[in-house]
Design a protein around this motif. Sequence first.
Motif, PDB file in Angstrom:
ATOM      1  N   LEU A 135      82.941 -10.416  26.655  1.00 61.36           N
ATOM      2  CA  LEU A 135      83.141  -9.435  25.935  1.00 61.36           C
ATOM      3  C   LEU A 135      82.144  -8.104  26.195  1.00 61.36           C
ATOM      4  CD1 LEU A 135      83.449 -11.464  22.714  1.00 61.36           C
ATOM      5  CD2 LEU A 135      85.219 -10.874  23.982  1.00 61.36           C
ATOM      6  N   GLY A 136      81.425  -7.997  26.971  1.00 63.29           N
ATOM      7  CA  GLY A 136      80.578  -6.782  27.289  1.00 63.29           C
ATOM      8  C   GLY A 136      79.766  -6.449  26.008  1.00 63.29           C
ATOM      9  N   VAL A 137      78.972  -7.241  25.513  1.00 63.08           N
ATOM     10  CA  VAL A 137      78.287  -7.056  24.256  1.00 63.08           C
ATOM     11  C   VAL A 137      76.972  -7.687  24.445  1.00 63.08           C
ATOM     12  CG1 VAL A 137      80.110  -6.288  22.931  1.00 63.08           C
ATOM     13  CG2 VAL A 137      79.375  -8.769  22.738  1.00 63.08           C
ATOM     14  N   SER A 138      76.006  -7.543  23.490  1.00 61.18           N
ATOM     15  CA  SER A 138      74.804  -8.405  23.648  1.00 61.18           C
ATOM     16  C   SER A 138      75.057  -9.520  22.597  1.00 61.18           C
ATOM     17  CB  SER A 138      73.721  -7.380  22.854  1.00 61.18           C
ATOM     18  OG  SER A 138      74.094  -7.489  21.424  1.00 61.18           O
ATOM     19  N   GLN A 139      74.123 -10.474  22.765  1.00 64.90           N
ATOM     20  CA  GLN A 139      74.313 -11.774  21.839  1.00 64.90           C
ATOM     21  C   GLN A 139      74.105 -11.763  20.529  1.00 64.90           C
ATOM     22  OE1 GLN A 139      71.838 -14.867  23.044  1.00 64.90           O
ATOM     23  NE2 GLN A 139      72.186 -14.568  25.402  1.00 64.90           N
ATOM     24  N   THR A 140      73.654 -10.668  20.008  1.00 70.27           N
ATOM     25  CA  THR A 140      73.809 -10.405  18.515  1.00 70.27           C
ATOM     26  C   THR A 140      74.958 -10.385  17.762  1.00 70.27           C
ATOM     27  OG1 THR A 140      71.239  -9.193  18.743  1.00 70.27           O
ATOM     28  CG2 THR A 140      72.766  -8.941  16.776  1.00 70.27           C
ATOM     29  N   PRO A 141      75.812  -9.402  18.106  1.00 72.67           N
ATOM     30  CA  PRO A 141      77.181  -9.483  17.431  1.00 72.67           C
ATOM     31  C   PRO A 141      77.973 -10.744  17.658  1.00 72.67           C
ATOM     32  CG  PRO A 141      77.156  -8.085  19.473  1.00 72.67           C
ATOM     33  CD  PRO A 141      75.906  -8.327  19.164  1.00 72.67           C
ATOM     34  N   VAL A 142      77.872 -11.486  18.633  1.00 74.74           N
ATOM     35  CA  VAL A 142      78.356 -12.768  19.115  1.00 74.74           C
ATOM     36  C   VAL A 142      77.997 -13.722  17.991  1.00 74.74           C
ATOM     37  CG1 VAL A 142      78.571 -14.667  20.865  1.00 74.74           C
ATOM     38  CG2 VAL A 142      78.803 -12.228  21.620  1.00 74.74           C
ATOM     39  N   ARG A 143      76.668 -13.913  17.913  1.00 77.83           N
ATOM     40  CA  ARG A 143      76.004 -14.819  16.985  1.00 77.83           C
ATOM     41  C   ARG A 143      76.411 -14.362  15.672  1.00 77.83           C
ATOM     42  NH1 ARG A 143      72.301 -17.912  19.292  1.00 77.83           N
ATOM     43  NH2 ARG A 143      71.251 -17.549  21.259  1.00 77.83           N
ATOM     44  N   GLU A 144      76.559 -13.100  15.236  1.00 77.93           N
ATOM     45  CA  GLU A 144      76.820 -12.769  13.835  1.00 77.93           C
ATOM     46  C   GLU A 144      78.549 -13.234  13.762  1.00 77.93           C
ATOM     47  OE1 GLU A 144      76.253  -8.612  13.773  1.00 77.93           O
ATOM     48  OE2 GLU A 144      74.235  -8.843  13.331  1.00 77.93           O
ATOM     49  N   ALA A 145      79.372 -13.213  14.761  1.00 78.45           N
ATOM     50  CA  ALA A 145      80.804 -13.532  14.597  1.00 78.45           C
ATOM     51  C   ALA A 145      80.779 -15.032  14.468  1.00 78.45           C
ATOM     52  CB  ALA A 145      81.523 -13.182  15.750  1.00 78.45           C
ATOM     53  N   LEU A 146      79.964 -15.767  15.132  1.00 80.91           N
ATOM     54  CA  LEU A 146      80.033 -17.327  14.950  1.00 80.91           C
ATOM     55  C   LEU A 146      79.650 -17.532  13.679  1.00 80.91           C
ATOM     56  CD1 LEU A 146      78.720 -18.122  18.680  1.00 80.91           C
ATOM     57  CD2 LEU A 146      80.884 -18.382  17.726  1.00 80.91           C
ATOM     58  N   SER A 147      78.713 -17.079  13.133  1.00 78.40           N
ATOM     59  CA  SER A 147      78.179 -17.238  11.644  1.00 78.40           C
ATOM     60  C   SER A 147      79.135 -17.111  10.756  1.00 78.40           C
ATOM     61  CB  SER A 147      77.025 -16.538  11.361  1.00 78.40           C
ATOM     62  OG  SER A 147      76.010 -17.016  12.048  1.00 78.40           O
ATOM     63  N   ARG A 148      80.248 -16.141  11.074  1.00 72.83           N
ATOM     64  CA  ARG A 148      81.252 -15.966  10.133  1.00 72.83           C
ATOM     65  C   ARG A 148      82.336 -16.941  10.280  1.00 72.83           C
ATOM     66  NH1 ARG A 148      82.967  -9.751  11.127  1.00 72.83           N
ATOM     67  NH2 ARG A 148      84.763 -10.393   9.875  1.00 72.83           N
ATOM     68  N   LEU A 149      82.422 -17.374  11.481  1.00 76.12           N
ATOM     69  CA  LEU A 149      83.486 -18.317  11.858  1.00 76.12           C
ATOM     70  C   LEU A 149      83.229 -19.717  11.263  1.00 76.12           C
ATOM     71  CD1 LEU A 149      84.503 -17.028  15.351  1.00 76.12           C
ATOM     72  CD2 LEU A 149      85.787 -17.067  13.209  1.00 76.12           C
ATOM     73  N   GLU A 150      81.757 -19.922  11.355  1.00 77.73           N
ATOM     74  CA  GLU A 150      81.159 -21.264  11.085  1.00 77.73           C
ATOM     75  C   GLU A 150      81.498 -21.197   9.377  1.00 77.73           C
ATOM     76  OE1 GLU A 150      77.056 -23.536  10.818  1.00 77.73           O
ATOM     77  OE2 GLU A 150      76.802 -21.547  11.180  1.00 77.73           O
ATOM     78  N   ALA A 151      81.456 -20.353   8.832  1.00 81.52           N
ATOM     79  CA  ALA A 151      81.406 -20.106   7.112  1.00 81.52           C
ATOM     80  C   ALA A 151      83.092 -20.412   6.934  1.00 81.52           C
ATOM     81  CB  ALA A 151      81.224 -18.781   6.633  1.00 81.52           C
ATOM     82  N   GLN A 152      84.146 -20.094   7.930  1.00 80.54           N
ATOM     83  CA  GLN A 152      85.428 -20.520   7.548  1.00 80.54           C
ATOM     84  C   GLN A 152      85.724 -21.981   8.319  1.00 80.54           C
ATOM     85  OE1 GLN A 152      86.748 -16.696   9.749  1.00 80.54           O
ATOM     86  NE2 GLN A 152      88.626 -17.201   8.261  1.00 80.54           N
ATOM     87  N   GLY A 153      84.736 -22.533   8.786  1.00 83.49           N
ATOM     88  CA  GLY A 153      84.976 -23.921   9.105  1.00 83.49           C
ATOM     89  C   GLY A 153      85.576 -24.201  10.296  1.00 83.49           C
ATOM     90  N   LEU A 154      85.524 -22.751  11.244  1.00 83.05           N
ATOM     91  CA  LEU A 154      86.251 -22.991  12.578  1.00 83.05           C
ATOM     92  C   LEU A 154      85.229 -23.146  13.605  1.00 83.05           C
ATOM     93  CD1 LEU A 154      88.631 -19.803  12.195  1.00 83.05           C
ATOM     94  CD2 LEU A 154      89.445 -22.279  12.383  1.00 83.05           C
ATOM     95  N   VAL A 155      83.999 -23.064  13.421  1.00 79.50           N
ATOM     96  CA  VAL A 155      82.996 -23.243  14.305  1.00 79.50           C
ATOM     97  C   VAL A 155      81.936 -24.179  13.712  1.00 79.50           C
ATOM     98  CG1 VAL A 155      80.925 -22.238  15.424  1.00 79.50           C
ATOM     99  CG2 VAL A 155      83.148 -21.071  15.456  1.00 79.50           C
ATOM    100  N   VAL A 156      81.464 -24.959  14.559  1.00 79.35           N
ATOM    101  CA  VAL A 156      80.301 -26.071  13.972  1.00 79.35           C
ATOM    102  C   VAL A 156      78.999 -25.379  14.807  1.00 79.35           C
ATOM    103  CG1 VAL A 156      79.450 -28.390  13.809  1.00 79.35           C
ATOM    104  CG2 VAL A 156      81.914 -27.691  13.518  1.00 79.35           C
ATOM    105  N   LYS A 157      77.824 -25.510  14.233  1.00 79.57           N
ATOM    106  CA  LYS A 157      76.546 -25.246  14.750  1.00 79.57           C
ATOM    107  C   LYS A 157      75.700 -26.632  14.383  1.00 79.57           C
ATOM    108  CE  LYS A 157      72.376 -22.338  15.201  1.00 79.57           C
ATOM    109  NZ  LYS A 157      71.933 -21.089  14.451  1.00 79.57           N
ATOM    110  N   THR A 158      75.378 -27.351  15.598  1.00 79.78           N
ATOM    111  CA  THR A 158      74.456 -28.254  15.643  1.00 79.78           C
ATOM    112  C   THR A 158      73.076 -28.138  16.250  1.00 79.78           C
ATOM    113  OG1 THR A 158      76.399 -29.548  16.070  1.00 79.78           O
ATOM    114  CG2 THR A 158      74.215 -30.593  16.495  1.00 79.78           C
TER     115      THR A 158
END
Length: 242
Positions: free
Chosen positions: A65-88
């Motif tokens: 996506l051509g971005v740093s890891q910070t916005p990616v991690r923030e997006a994944l946290s949002r998606l985790e809250a929706q149940g679309l992503v799991v963090k182990t």
Amino acid sequence: MREVKNVRKLTVPISTEKSSRTNASALRRPTPLGDEVYNAIYSQLMSHKIAPGGRISVDSLARELGVSQTPVREALSRLEAQGLVVKTHLIGYSAAEQMDEQKFEQLYELRMLLEPFAAARAAVHMSEDSMNALESLANSMKLLERNNSKAAYGQFAQSDSQFHNLIALGSGNELVHSVLSNIHTHVHLFRLFYHSRATADANNEHDQIIDALRRRDPDAAATSMRRHIECSKARFTSCFSD
């Protein structure tokens, strides 16, 4: 944080999680980077470019996506809250598995109990402003119906969730609204598989619900919502057939 390499890579639709009011004289503001990254990853999850159960590399997504890891991690946290992503722990992120048939049946049992009740109450308690917002959202969903891309299909799922959320909110029952908004029904259903007729059929059923709400008819609103849920279940049941 390093600078964005190429913002133009992110061309997916703006998230409908947060609605905002605009007018003709308002300046068009650029989409926040965090929302662009969220939408890009959301689109990959909904289209199965990131397969259910598949590992998600933060570094690979950041480079893609051509971005740093910070916005990616923030997006994944949002998606985790929706149940679309799991963090182990010690493993990282992965795409959530699809719901199984048992959860599918339980979801529709819950919807059938709560949503017709919410629609009946909304016919009595929903404000005119909220009714107008609901109708405006329904009209925007009809525009998405004409776009057969999987990205538009994913955006339709978000709008569908917002449509039902507005009705639950309009019911005036905070507990019902809380329960329905926290199970993220629609993104999980539309993620099951790509159903080209789902958008057009849902839009027609939404029109019937809006008509009953506009007439302030609780019985008709409950009946229209019940019929909509029955039809929705029939559309998605086929993904569990052999």
